[in-house]
Design an enzyme around this catalytic site. Structure first.
Site, PDB file in Angstrom:
ATOM      1  N   CYS A  69      -0.373   0.109   5.418  1.00 17.33           N
ATOM      2  CA  CYS A  69       0.764   1.023   5.303  1.00 17.33           C
ATOM      3  C   CYS A  69       1.808   0.667   6.363  1.00 17.33           C
ATOM      4  O   CYS A  69       1.469   0.360   7.500  1.00 17.33           O
ATOM      5  CB  CYS A  69       0.406   2.492   5.470  1.00 17.33           C
ATOM      6  SG  CYS A  69      -0.734   3.104   4.227  1.00 17.33           S
TER       7      CYS A  69
ATOM      8  N   LYS B 244      -2.124  -7.557   4.325  1.00 20.55           N
ATOM      9  CA  LYS B 244      -2.187  -8.602   5.355  1.00 20.55           C
ATOM     10  C   LYS B 244      -2.741  -8.081   6.676  1.00 20.55           C
ATOM     11  O   LYS B 244      -3.490  -8.761   7.351  1.00 20.55           O
ATOM     12  CB  LYS B 244      -0.772  -9.165   5.546  1.00 20.55           C
ATOM     13  CG  LYS B 244      -0.663 -10.268   6.561  1.00 20.55           C
ATOM     14  CD  LYS B 244      -0.790 -11.604   5.896  1.00 20.55           C
ATOM     15  CE  LYS B 244      -0.839 -12.759   6.875  1.00 20.55           C
ATOM     16  NZ  LYS B 244      -1.786 -13.788   6.434  1.00 20.55           N
TER      17      LYS B 244
END
Ligand code: M6R
Length: 574
Positions: free
Chosen positions: A2, A569
């Protein structure tokens, strides 16, 4: 996981200006995104970040989500709001006791399945009888888990930001201020940043900011240092179809840059790390995913240089390791934000352990926690798969081993990496023939075992094929039972006779051998040629061959590659 943004400016800006900044955080999560402005515009959508309806505003919040609690739906996308629609907030992290808090919010109407929405209702309830500081204080007291939260109240000129666990930074702009999960969101706009420490709360508006620390059950004002940050990164894919292949192609150049910097500006840091290693009773690497595989290789080369070290997976660290004030922990992390690694370091720092790190993203949490940190100089990596960062981690760790006498000629490495690209045509053909497979096995011995695991991880996450990276010698202890006519096995073959025996055992059972090798041997039906004859360059070349194979299999299958399903990622949750 997020990404969050909150901006307040003296001059009006467009909603899509914030969306552009949010796009720079998209690697943190791309399940859904959303924005709210102080002019009453709110948009949320499932999927990749896209331009929104233009809305001129002077304050806004935005969020890109990697789903934890609640499915990937518009309702679960941030910003979240309370029953009155006066409170808006974006959140990164997990409120682990959200259900307990929710149970106490009797009469509130919840419209999502998220833990985040509970925060909005908590503040709605608390602000009925308290001012904002008292409500924030109460939140720090009762909330469990990790959070970076930015909150906007209707009609209020301030943004309110809270941090525990998840990263948060403030960028000082010429005409306002911006809060973001990391500096990359605003590093093209300002070089002045303030990093939130644990349990800090900030009140920020277009004119300034105040910081407080939750300490001894109180909120105490704190003064903060402004750091000058330089991290431009690059967002361009140039002529490449995907970031993954662009980043693989950058490997010779970034390896060269790293080697030069280790010889020059990073030399003092390396010397300090050497001293810490010499002074430690125990040396333990801590890392996750590809970084763990790099650490395993680093351990192998350090052991060769006579330095005893171990590598431990970060998420299990506390279950396996005894740490004291004579221990040196060396964190290896591309992002410098992996929560499992940060957790391991926090716990062990408290026991007096020293912390060193090898990190790619400068000013990241892990870098800032370290007594000494080596930058692996890979530059911004956008594809979810670690490629150039993995290569540079291995280069940096081997360079560290060379400081202890594991002599290697680093000057040839960039060219040895370039040699792998001569195999690209062959790799593309192999990829075509492998795209329909359900399982692929990869075997290697010694230093090629971590490489086998790394190739397997790449194949799983990018090509969506089950893959297993194994020690060649372990096959006969069980996995050989799965080898049938045509089962593909990628064998990493250097000059060890034992790996040839393993290959013959597989062939005898009908397995399809794809050799990644520096040898000419007619027994290998198919092969990818490695030019290196020494261990260190062999390990790098074989890893890159695996990266290229993975990329072309995924391309053949028409997969999303840079933004694969279910992953992000930067893994900032436990
Ligand atoms: O940022 P880090 O290096 O700490 O990340 C660790 C892993 O999450 C990461 O290597 C992950 O396994 C990659 N997606 C692998 O390609």
């Amino acid at each position: 996981m997020c990404g969050i943004i909150g901006m307040a400016s003296k001059h009006e800006f467009g909603s899509n200006d914030i969306i552009k900044m949010l796009k720079r955080l998209e690697y943190r999560g791309y399940d859904s995104f959303g924005i709210v402005t102080d002019k009453g515009m709110m948009e949320k959508e499932v999927g990749e970040i896209k331009p929104v309806k233009e809305n001129r505003c002077s304050m806004a919040l935005a969020h890109c989500r990697w789903a934890t609690h609640g499915g990937v739906t518009r309702e679960n996308a941030h910003p979240h709001t309370d029953c009155t629609g006066n409170i808006f907030l974006v959140h990164n992290g997990i409120i682990s006791n959200y259900q307990e808090l929710k149970n106490k919010l009797v009469g509130h109407k919840f419209t999502s399945e998220t833990d985040t929405e509970v925060i909005a209702h908590f503040f709605e309830e608390s602000l009925k009888t308290n001012d904002i500081k008292s409500s924030v204080l109460e939140f720090f007291r009762i909330a469990q888990g990790e959070f970076a939260i930015v909150m906007m109240l209707k009609g209020d000129k301030n943004l309110y930001a809270l941090k525990r666990g998840s990263p948060l930074s403030l960028g000082l702009l010429d005409d306002g201020n911006v809060l973001a999960s990391d500096i990359y969101a605003f590093s093209d706009k300002t070089e002045k940043a303030i990093f939130f420490n644990e349990d800090e709360f900030a009140i920020m508006n277009k004119d300034g900011y105040e910081f407080y620390k939750f300490l001894d059950n109180m909120l105490k004002p704190v003064s903060k240092e402004i750091t000058v940050v330089k991290w431009s990164g690059t967002e361009e894919k140039n002529h490449f179809d995907h970031y993954m292949i662009k980043e693989i192609n950058e490997e010779p150049e970034v390896a060269e840059r790293l080697i030069n910097s280790l010889r020059t500006e990073q030399k003092p840091g390396l010397e300090k790390l050497k001293e810490l290693i010499q002074g430690a009773k125990r040396i333990v690497f801590v890392a996750s995913g590809s970084s763990y595989h790099a650490a395993l290789l680093g351990v192998y080369f350090l052991n060769k240089a006579g330095v005893e070290a171990h590598a431990v997976i970060a998420s299990e660290f506390r279950n396996f390791y005894l740490v004291d004030d004579k221990t040196l922990l060396i964190a290896v992390s591309q992002s410098g934000e992996t929560m499992d690694v940060i957790e391991a370091l926090h716990g062990m720092k408290a026991k007096g352990a020293k912390i060193a790190s090898l990190v790619n993203v400068p000013y990241s949490t892990i870098q800032r926690m370290s007594n000494v940190s080596i930058n692996i100089e890979a530059g911004q990596e956008i594809c979810v798969a670690a490629t150039k960062s993995f290569v540079n981690q291995v280069v940096a760790l081997t360079y560290l081993a060379s400081v202890f006498g594991y002599e290697k000629d680093f000057s040839k490495i960039p060219d040895e990496i370039r040699d792998v690209f001569s195999q690209e045509g062959k790799i593309k053909q192999l990829a075509k023939s492998l795209k329909g497979e359900k399982d692929i096995y990869i075997i290697g011995r010694g230093y090629l075992y971590p490489v086998a695991r790394e190739i397997a991880l790449k194949i799983k996450e990018i090509s969506y094929i089950h893959a297993e990276g194994m020690m060649g010698g372990e096959l006969k202890h069980g996995t050989l039972a799965l080898i049938e006519e045509g089962t593909p096995v990628i064998a990493l073959i250097d000059n060890k006779p034992e790996i040839i025996s393993n290959v013959m055992e597989i062939k005898a059972r009908g397995g399809r051998i794809i050799a990644v090798t520096n040898r000419d041997d007619e027994r290998f039906q198919e092969s990818i040629r490695i030019s290196a004859h020494n261990k260190f360059p062999f390990s790098i070349e074989a890893s890159i061959a695996g990266q290229l194979l993975t990329y072309y299999i995924a391309k053949e299958k028409g997969l999303p590659i840079d933004k694969v399903r279910n992953l992000a990622k930067s893994v900032t949750v436990k």
